[in-house]
Every structure is written in structure tokens, then in C-alpha cells.
Design an enzyme around this catalytic site. Structure first.
Site, PDB file in Angstrom:
ATOM      1  N   LYS A  28      -1.224  16.004  -9.778  1.00 39.86           N
ATOM      2  CA  LYS A  28      -0.274  15.648 -10.836  1.00 39.86           C
ATOM      3  C   LYS A  28       0.734  16.787 -11.069  1.00 39.86           C
ATOM      4  CE  LYS A  28      -1.816  11.447 -11.685  1.00 39.86           C
ATOM      5  NZ  LYS A  28      -1.044  10.256 -11.294  1.00 39.86           N
TER       6      LYS A  28
ATOM      7  N   SER B  24       2.331  10.449 -14.325  1.00 45.11           N
ATOM      8  CA  SER B  24       1.647  11.685 -13.959  1.00 45.11           C
ATOM      9  C   SER B  24       0.405  11.772 -14.847  1.00 45.11           C
ATOM     10  CB  SER B  24       2.620  12.847 -14.175  1.00 45.11           C
ATOM     11  OG  SER B  24       1.998  14.076 -13.924  1.00 45.11           O
TER      12      SER B  24
ATOM     13  N   ASP C  43       0.886  -1.171   0.000  1.00 45.36           N
ATOM     14  CA  ASP C  43       0.000   0.000   0.000  1.00 45.36           C
ATOM     15  C   ASP C  43       0.918   1.213   0.000  1.00 45.36           C
ATOM     16  OD1 ASP C  43      -1.514   2.231   0.640  1.00 45.36           O
ATOM     17  OD2 ASP C  43      -2.787   1.160   2.065  1.00 45.36           O
TER      18      ASP C  43
ATOM     19  N   TYR D 187      -7.386  16.252  -8.633  1.00 43.37           N
ATOM     20  CA  TYR D 187      -6.545  15.394  -9.463  1.00 43.37           C
ATOM     21  C   TYR D 187      -5.478  16.210 -10.185  1.00 43.37           C
ATOM     22  CZ  TYR D 187      -5.295  11.773 -12.875  1.00 43.37           C
ATOM     23  OH  TYR D 187      -4.607  10.857 -13.643  1.00 43.37           O
TER      24      TYR D 187
HETATM   25  N1  LIG Z   1      -6.489   5.968 -17.375  1.00 46.57           N
HETATM   26  C1  LIG Z   1      -6.148   7.152 -17.851  1.00 46.57           C
HETATM   27  O1  LIG Z   1      -6.719   7.641 -18.837  1.00 46.57           O
HETATM   28  C2  LIG Z   1      -5.038   7.927 -17.200  1.00 46.57           C
HETATM   29  C3  LIG Z   1      -4.697   9.175 -17.773  1.00 46.57           C
HETATM   30  C4  LIG Z   1      -3.655   9.902 -17.199  1.00 46.57           C
HETATM   31  C5  LIG Z   1      -2.971   9.387 -16.110  1.00 46.57           C
HETATM   32  N2  LIG Z   1      -3.344   8.187 -15.567  1.00 46.57           N
HETATM   33  C6  LIG Z   1      -2.568   7.703 -14.416  1.00 46.57           C
HETATM   34  O2  LIG Z   1      -2.127   6.390 -14.678  1.00 46.57           O
HETATM   35  C7  LIG Z   1      -1.966   5.663 -13.449  1.00 46.57           C
HETATM   36  C8  LIG Z   1      -2.718   4.341 -13.531  1.00 46.57           C
HETATM   37  O3  LIG Z   1      -4.087   4.645 -13.785  1.00 46.57           O
HETATM   38  P1  LIG Z   1      -5.151   3.570 -14.279  1.00 46.57           P
HETATM   39  O4  LIG Z   1      -5.937   4.222 -15.334  1.00 46.57           O
HETATM   40  O5  LIG Z   1      -4.516   2.253 -14.520  1.00 46.57           O
HETATM   41  O6  LIG Z   1      -6.078   3.509 -12.967  1.00 46.57           O
HETATM   42  P2  LIG Z   1      -6.932   2.327 -12.316  1.00 46.57           P
HETATM   43  O7  LIG Z   1      -7.352   1.350 -13.349  1.00 46.57           O
HETATM   44  O8  LIG Z   1      -7.966   3.027 -11.499  1.00 46.57           O
HETATM   45  O9  LIG Z   1      -5.859   1.606 -11.352  1.00 46.57           O
HETATM   46  C9  LIG Z   1      -5.309   2.302 -10.303  1.00 46.57           C
HETATM   47  C10 LIG Z   1      -4.266   1.438  -9.644  1.00 46.57           C
HETATM   48  O10 LIG Z   1      -3.698   2.172  -8.534  1.00 46.57           O
HETATM   49  C11 LIG Z   1      -3.743   1.327  -7.404  1.00 46.57           C
HETATM   50  N3  LIG Z   1      -3.770   2.046  -6.131  1.00 46.57           N
HETATM   51  C12 LIG Z   1      -4.607   3.018  -5.730  1.00 46.57           C
HETATM   52  N4  LIG Z   1      -4.339   3.368  -4.456  1.00 46.57           N
HETATM   53  C13 LIG Z   1      -3.308   2.584  -4.052  1.00 46.57           C
HETATM   54  C14 LIG Z   1      -2.580   2.448  -2.850  1.00 46.57           C
HETATM   55  N5  LIG Z   1      -2.856   3.189  -1.765  1.00 46.57           N
HETATM   56  N6  LIG Z   1      -1.559   1.550  -2.791  1.00 46.57           N
HETATM   57  C15 LIG Z   1      -1.273   0.780  -3.870  1.00 46.57           C
HETATM   58  N7  LIG Z   1      -1.942   0.838  -5.027  1.00 46.57           N
HETATM   59  C16 LIG Z   1      -2.945   1.731  -5.110  1.00 46.57           C
HETATM   60  C17 LIG Z   1      -5.000   0.499  -7.600  1.00 46.57           C
HETATM   61  O11 LIG Z   1      -4.979  -0.615  -6.728  1.00 46.57           O
HETATM   62  P3  LIG Z   1      -6.343  -1.233  -6.058  1.00 46.57           P
HETATM   63  O12 LIG Z   1      -6.887  -2.192  -7.070  1.00 46.57           O
HETATM   64  O13 LIG Z   1      -5.864  -1.859  -4.803  1.00 46.57           O
HETATM   65  O14 LIG Z   1      -7.277  -0.069  -5.824  1.00 46.57           O
HETATM   66  C18 LIG Z   1      -4.858   0.146  -9.067  1.00 46.57           C
HETATM   67  O15 LIG Z   1      -3.950  -0.903  -9.244  1.00 46.57           O
HETATM   68  C19 LIG Z   1      -2.496   6.591 -12.348  1.00 46.57           C
HETATM   69  O16 LIG Z   1      -1.405   7.255 -11.738  1.00 46.57           O
HETATM   70  C20 LIG Z   1      -3.353   7.586 -13.125  1.00 46.57           C
HETATM   71  O17 LIG Z   1      -3.479   8.831 -12.440  1.00 46.57           O
HETATM   72  C21 LIG Z   1      -4.357   7.448 -16.087  1.00 46.57           C
END
Ligand SMILES: NC(=O)c1ccc[n+]([C@@H]2O[C@H](COP(=O)([O-])OP(=O)(O)OC[C@H]3O[C@@H](n4cnc5c(N)ncnc54)[C@H](OP(=O)(O)O)[C@@H]3O)[C@@H](O)[C@H]2O)c1
Length: 231
Positions: free
Chosen positions: A157, A137, A58, A153
Site C-alpha cells: 500500500k 490503498s 483479472d 500488505y
Molecule cells: N476491508 C478493509 O478493512 C480494508 C481496509 C483497508 C483497505 N482495504 C482495501 O480495500 C480494497 C477492497 O477490499 P475488500 O475488503 O473489499 O476485500 P475482499 O472482500 O477480500 O475483496 C477483494 C476483491 O478483490 C478482488 N481481486 C483480488 N485479486 C484480483 C485479481 N487478480 N483480479 C481482479 N480482482 C481481484 C476479489 O475478487 P475475487 O472474488 O475474484 O477474489 C474481490 O472482489 C482492497 O484494495 C483492500 O486492500 C480494505
């Protein structure tokens, strides 16, 4: 000789896609997650014993990070990838209505944790030949991008960009490159089904760009394809 990558939030979304792509090309992945034993990650770990090390982590917990640090003591990490992130309230992070407790929580995961993880595993990165620390980010953190809405958010970032650039300057003399990325608008739980690209496309682009990065790119803020983003 396989590289070792450590990825936070490796159990779903972009983190899981990164794990799958890396294992496919023969790298070793330390797949860190709050619950690394369930879902798709456990299936991948079972199918690639030795290549995937599931690690309970975590990123907001000092105790959890300390336990993970002990578990990985002495193991070189070529690429440390801060991927875990949260978006915060979908309704209450506007100029006129803010969930302040939620904002604090977003900072815990998106800002404090990447620095905590970078500090904790710096000795592992120093012991490697890859010597890279990357953080996912978001373009939404670009102040130059004329932002509005989603203040929790976006500000998290922007703040993680500042924190990691300051960290990058502190480790420059050790030849550790510190990289910041926008992964694209990705079809994950966070990005939603209507997003532009599949997690696999984001992951393969990120891996390609990280592969091609070194000290010349330290403290850059770029897309998954390597295009520069204004701060
Ligand atoms: N998707 C997009 O379009 C997008 C765009 C720009 C940036 N991002 C960035 O890309 C990264 C990944 O995003 P995603 O789209 O893959 O999001 P996601 O599908 O919501 O997955 C988020 C991940 O973060 C983990 N997490 C959250 N809180 C945590 C904690 N306290 N300790 C450990 N793990 C934790 C979650 O684990 P749990 O399953 O345990 O909750 C999950 O594995 C993030 O930093 C996000 O801000 C995403």
C-alpha cells in the site's frame, strides 16, 4: 446525465457495495471482476440491465486487461476506481518470517495492477468529463503511522501510493485527478466480521468524497470521509 464508474473487484466486499450504491443513485457501473457472472453481482446486473456492465477482468493479467481495453474502446469513464486487492498470508509476513512468493503476489495485485489499469483505461478517462482515477490503498500503508507487522500488505500500500502519485503528476496537465483512499476498517472477507463499519457505509463515504474531489485534491491520501492521512 449518469456518470460512468469502472470498479475493479466489483463482485464482493467494498467493490460490490460501491456498485450497489452507485446503481441506486442512477449511475452506470462497469463492474469488473475475475468472475462477474456469478453471485450477488450477476443478480444486480440482471436487475439493472443497461446500468451495470459486467466485465471479466483479472487485474494481474496483461491479456485480460488488453481484452477489457478492447471491449471498452471509445467508452468514456468518469471515475476509474482501483479497488481489487489482497492481504497475503495471515501468518507469514512478519519481520522475522516472510512468505516471499506471497509478497510478490501481493505486489502483483496491490501495486502493479492499479498502474496497469490506470495506463490501460487512461484514454477512457480522458474522454470523460469526470476525469478521476481513485485507488483504494490503506492506512496500513502509512509510513508516518509508525507501522509494525503485516509487511507484505503494508509495503504494497505504501508502494501503490508512490506509484499513483507519480502517475498523478504525469497526468496533471490533462486535468485528471488521482486520489488515494483508506476505506475504513470494513466488514468484508478481508476486514473480517469484527471490523468497524459495514461495506455500505464505506462505499457511500467514498462516493461522497470522490464526488467532492477534483484537481485541488489530486495526489491526496485520505480516509473515506475525506480526512488526510500522513504518508
Ligand atoms: N476491508 C478493509 O478493512 C480494508 C481496509 C483497508 C483497505 N482495504 C482495501 O480495500 C480494497 C477492497 O477490499 P475488500 O475488503 O473489499 O476485500 P475482499 O472482500 O477480500 O475483496 C477483494 C476483491 O478483490 C478482488 N481481486 C483480488 N485479486 C484480483 C485479481 N487478480 N483480479 C481482479 N480482482 C481481484 C476479489 O475478487 P475475487 O472474488 O475474484 O477474489 C474481490 O472482489 C482492497 O484494495 C483492500 O486492500 C480494505
Amino acid at each position: 446525465m449518469p456518470q460512468t464508474w469502472m470498479i475493479t473487484g466489483a463482485n464482493r466486499g467494498i467493490g460490490l457495495a460501491l456498485t450497489i450504491e452507485l446503481v441506486r443513485r442512477g449511475e452506470h457501473v462497469i463492474a469488473a471482476a475475475r468472475d462477474p457472472w456469478g453471485g450477488a453481482l450477476s443478480e444486480i446486473a440482471a436487475a439493472h440491465v443497461g446500468a451495470v456492465t459486467p466485465l471479466e477482468l483479472d487485474v494481474t493479467s496483461d491479456a485480460s486487461v488488453a481484452a477489457a481495453k478492447t471491449a471498452l474502446a471509445g467508452r468514456p469513464i468518469d471515475v476509474l476506481l482501483n479497488n481489487a486487492g489482497i492481504y497475503g498470508s495471515r501468518e507469514r509476513q512478519s519481520a522475522f518470517d516472510m512468505d516471499f512468493d506471497g509478497w510478490r503476489e501481493v505486489f502483483e495485485v496491490n501495486v502493479y495492477a492499479p498502474l496497469r489499469i490506470a495506463q490501460a483505461f487512461l484514454p477512457n478517462v480522458e474522454a470523460s468529463t469526470g476525469r478521476k482515477i481513485a485507488t483504494i490503498s490503506s492506512r496500513m500503508g502509512s509510513i508516518g503511522g509508525n507501522p509494525s507487522g503485516n509487511i507484505a500488505y503494508r509495503s504494497s500500500k505504501a508502494a501503490v501510493n508512490m506509484a499513483m502519485v507519480a502517475f498523478g503528476n504525469a497526468v496533471k496537465d490533462s486535468a485528471i485527478s488521482v486520489l488515494l483512499f483508506h476505506p475504513g476498517w470494513v466488514q468484508t472477507d478481508m476486514g473480517g466480521g469484527g471490523a468497524d463499519i459495514a461495506p455500505s457505509e464505506s462505499a457511500s463515504g467514498l462516493i461522497r468524497t470522490i464526488d467532492a474531489s477534483g484537481m485541488a485534491q489530486t495526489n491526496s491520501f485520505r480516509t473515506w470521509k475525506g480526512e488526510t492521512i500522513p504518508w
